[in-house]
Write a protein that holds these residues in place. Structure first.
Motif, PDB file in Angstrom:
ATOM      1  N   ALA A  67     -18.154   1.414  -8.482  1.00 42.98           N
ATOM      2  CA  ALA A  67     -17.006   0.779  -8.626  1.00 42.98           C
ATOM      3  C   ALA A  67     -16.861   0.389  -9.947  1.00 42.98           C
ATOM      4  O   ALA A  67     -15.918   0.559 -10.686  1.00 42.98           O
ATOM      5  N   GLU A  68     -18.044   0.034 -10.766  1.00 41.66           N
ATOM      6  CA  GLU A  68     -17.902  -0.726 -12.090  1.00 41.66           C
ATOM      7  C   GLU A  68     -18.013   0.492 -13.227  1.00 41.66           C
ATOM      8  O   GLU A  68     -17.440   0.292 -14.282  1.00 41.66           O
ATOM      9  N   VAL A  69     -18.833   1.599 -12.931  1.00 38.18           N
ATOM     10  CA  VAL A  69     -18.786   2.596 -13.758  1.00 38.18           C
ATOM     11  C   VAL A  69     -17.767   3.770 -13.381  1.00 38.18           C
ATOM     12  O   VAL A  69     -17.591   4.428 -14.429  1.00 38.18           O
ATOM     13  N   GLU A  70     -17.134   3.609 -12.526  1.00 44.98           N
ATOM     14  CA  GLU A  70     -16.283   4.523 -11.935  1.00 44.98           C
ATOM     15  C   GLU A  70     -16.731   6.002 -12.029  1.00 44.98           C
ATOM     16  O   GLU A  70     -16.486   6.813 -12.623  1.00 44.98           O
ATOM     17  N   ALA A  71     -17.601   6.325 -11.009  1.00 44.68           N
ATOM     18  CA  ALA A  71     -18.583   7.254 -10.905  1.00 44.68           C
ATOM     19  C   ALA A  71     -18.765   7.813  -9.414  1.00 44.68           C
ATOM     20  O   ALA A  71     -18.878   7.038  -8.522  1.00 44.68           O
ATOM     21  N   VAL A  72     -19.053   9.160  -9.274  1.00 49.90           N
ATOM     22  CA  VAL A  72     -19.574   9.301  -7.870  1.00 49.90           C
ATOM     23  C   VAL A  72     -21.016   9.192  -7.913  1.00 49.90           C
ATOM     24  O   VAL A  72     -21.798   9.677  -8.798  1.00 49.90           O
ATOM     25  N   VAL A  73     -21.536   8.627  -6.974  1.00 52.33           N
ATOM     26  CA  VAL A  73     -22.955   8.290  -6.832  1.00 52.33           C
ATOM     27  C   VAL A  73     -23.488   8.948  -5.696  1.00 52.33           C
ATOM     28  O   VAL A  73     -23.002   8.696  -4.434  1.00 52.33           O
ATOM     29  N   VAL A  74     -24.782   9.574  -5.944  1.00 56.18           N
ATOM     30  CA  VAL A  74     -25.253  10.443  -4.934  1.00 56.18           C
ATOM     31  C   VAL A  74     -26.712   9.617  -4.717  1.00 56.18           C
ATOM     32  O   VAL A  74     -27.412   9.846  -5.555  1.00 56.18           O
ATOM     33  N   SER A  75     -27.022   8.957  -3.666  1.00 59.15           N
ATOM     34  CA  SER A  75     -28.386   8.335  -3.331  1.00 59.15           C
ATOM     35  C   SER A  75     -28.915   9.284  -2.416  1.00 59.15           C
ATOM     36  O   SER A  75     -28.556   9.629  -1.458  1.00 59.15           O
ATOM     37  N   VAL A  76     -30.387   9.449  -2.929  1.00 60.55           N
ATOM     38  CA  VAL A  76     -31.103  10.543  -2.233  1.00 60.55           C
ATOM     39  C   VAL A  76     -32.195   9.708  -1.471  1.00 60.55           C
ATOM     40  O   VAL A  76     -32.861   8.927  -1.633  1.00 60.55           O
ATOM     41  N   ASP A  77     -32.371  10.141   0.048  1.00 60.89           N
ATOM     42  CA  ASP A  77     -33.073   9.593   0.923  1.00 60.89           C
ATOM     43  C   ASP A  77     -34.498  10.258   0.897  1.00 60.89           C
ATOM     44  O   ASP A  77     -34.773  10.939   1.611  1.00 60.89           O
ATOM     45  N   TYR A  78     -35.359  10.038  -0.292  1.00 61.78           N
ATOM     46  CA  TYR A  78     -36.429  10.996  -0.613  1.00 61.78           C
ATOM     47  C   TYR A  78     -37.684  10.571   0.377  1.00 61.78           C
ATOM     48  O   TYR A  78     -37.679   9.530   1.019  1.00 61.78           O
ATOM     49  N   ARG A  79     -38.447  11.329   0.777  1.00 63.50           N
ATOM     50  CA  ARG A  79     -39.791  10.945   1.629  1.00 63.50           C
ATOM     51  C   ARG A  79     -40.611   9.896   0.743  1.00 63.50           C
ATOM     52  O   ARG A  79     -40.694  10.185  -0.208  1.00 63.50           O
ATOM     53  N   LEU A  80     -41.306   9.457   1.682  1.00 63.86           N
ATOM     54  CA  LEU A  80     -42.261   8.155   1.389  1.00 63.86           C
ATOM     55  C   LEU A  80     -43.511   8.389   1.602  1.00 63.86           C
ATOM     56  O   LEU A  80     -43.766   8.870   2.705  1.00 63.86           O
ATOM     57  N   ALA A  81     -44.344   7.661   0.676  1.00 61.00           N
ATOM     58  CA  ALA A  81     -45.774   7.746   1.042  1.00 61.00           C
ATOM     59  C   ALA A  81     -46.180   6.579   2.042  1.00 61.00           C
ATOM     60  O   ALA A  81     -45.294   5.606   1.892  1.00 61.00           O
ATOM     61  N   PRO A  82     -47.200   6.522   2.481  1.00 60.43           N
ATOM     62  CA  PRO A  82     -48.344   7.525   2.426  1.00 60.43           C
ATOM     63  C   PRO A  82     -48.166   8.899   3.011  1.00 60.43           C
ATOM     64  O   PRO A  82     -49.015   9.734   2.861  1.00 60.43           O
ATOM     65  N   GLU A  83     -47.195   8.755   4.114  1.00 56.04           N
ATOM     66  CA  GLU A  83     -47.040   9.970   4.849  1.00 56.04           C
ATOM     67  C   GLU A  83     -46.645  11.276   4.019  1.00 56.04           C
ATOM     68  O   GLU A  83     -47.247  12.486   4.473  1.00 56.04           O
ATOM     69  N   HIS A  84     -46.209  10.896   2.615  1.00 56.77           N
ATOM     70  CA  HIS A  84     -45.595  12.148   2.012  1.00 56.77           C
ATOM     71  C   HIS A  84     -45.842  11.910   0.685  1.00 56.77           C
ATOM     72  O   HIS A  84     -45.267  11.215  -0.143  1.00 56.77           O
ATOM     73  N   PRO A  85     -47.430  11.903   0.371  1.00 51.39           N
ATOM     74  CA  PRO A  85     -47.498  11.521  -1.038  1.00 51.39           C
ATOM     75  C   PRO A  85     -47.103  12.651  -2.115  1.00 51.39           C
ATOM     76  O   PRO A  85     -46.409  13.357  -1.855  1.00 51.39           O
ATOM     77  N   PHE A  86     -47.305  12.296  -3.429  1.00 57.26           N
ATOM     78  CA  PHE A  86     -46.998  13.195  -4.600  1.00 57.26           C
ATOM     79  C   PHE A  86     -47.230  14.756  -4.220  1.00 57.26           C
ATOM     80  O   PHE A  86     -48.297  14.921  -3.921  1.00 57.26           O
TER      81      PHE A  86
END
Length: 264
Positions: free
Chosen positions: A56-75
């Motif tokens: 809203a404030e930047v007037e941009a398309v925002v793409v939020s990513v639901d990335y995998r989480l540790a500790p199940e998915h480490p680096f």
């Protein structure tokens, strides 16, 4: 505001993206939002307030990513997912009503994504809005030593998060961007913190830890001044810079850096 979920092919499994688009027919700049959470918790829903404000404030398309989480998915799972989302966003910008030449990366845990885009000659990232990025898995900075018992996010939580996420990869630049041999080719950054600002300055990039200013030499700001300007305001102020930087890639953007290859 239009909000919708999409699933794209991910490095390990289908990757969910939540897209926020203001109600306008205009072609807009784009923000890939990578939420914080010490790599162990968080989701697009948990950060929805921030994503909505950016849209809203930047007037941009925002793409939020639901990335995998540790500790199940480490680096490197989180960085793999964030980079996959960046590549997909750039390739599908027209369908999202966005401009692939004006993509920013915002949020915490985003630094490695920008490094990978440079090293693989990936999508052009015109702006980094790094609110509280995880830049060094060693957790030895002055602020980490001084502010050990802060609310919500403190030294113990950060050490635990790094242990879960990158216990065996603490010096990998995609896990700890401050460990990168150089930062050449990285573009304009707002609110990155003093260490990132100083490294970027050495590399010739423009970085601002406090209030945004329009180009010129690097200016390192202190916390009191930085607190006067929200990341949304700073990013909005730099929309003109996005237009200027959209015309060409900077020298060194596609130059490869000596670091370990990312996982396939």
């Amino acid at each position: 505001m239009k909000v919708r979920d999409l699933f794209i092919p991910g490095p390990g499994e289908p990757l969910r993206l939540r897209v926020y688009r203001p109600d306008t027919a205009s072609t807009l700049p784009m923000i890939l939002y990578v939420q914080g959470g010490a790599f162990t918790y968080g989701s697009p829903e948990a950060e929805e307030g921030r994503s909505l404000r950016y849209a809203a404030e930047v007037e941009a398309v925002v793409v939020s990513v639901d990335y995998r989480l540790a500790p199940e998915h480490p680096f490197p799972a989180a960085t793999d997912d964030a980079y996959a989302a960046l590549v997909w966003t750039a390739a599908n910008a027209a369908d999202l009503g966005g401009d692939p030449r004006r993509i920013a990366v915002a949020g915490g845990s985003a630094g490695g994504t920008v490094l990978r885009a440079r090293d693989l000659d990936g999508p052009y990232v015109a702006l980094q809005a790094l609110t509280y990025p995880g830049l060094d898995a060693g957790a030895t900075s002055a602020s980490m030593r001084e502010f050990t018992d802060t609310a919500v996010l403190n030294r113990a939580a950060m050490v635990r998060g790094w242990q879960y996420y990158a216990s065996e990869h603490r010096t990998e630049p995609y896990a700890s961007p401050l460990q990168a041999p150089d930062l050449d080719g990285l573009l304009h950054a707002v609110r990155p913190g003093a260490a990132w600002t100083q490294r970027a300055s050495t590399a010739g990039a423009s970085a601002h830890a406090g209030r945004a200013v329009g180009g010129g030499p690097v200016r390192v700001r202190g916390a009191p001044l930085a607190a006067r300007s929200s990341p949304y305001e700073q990013t909005r102020r730099h929309r003109y810079a996005w237009r200027v930087r959209a015309t060409t890639r900077p020298p060194g953007h596609s130059r490869k850096c000596r670091m370990s290859a990312p996982s396939s």
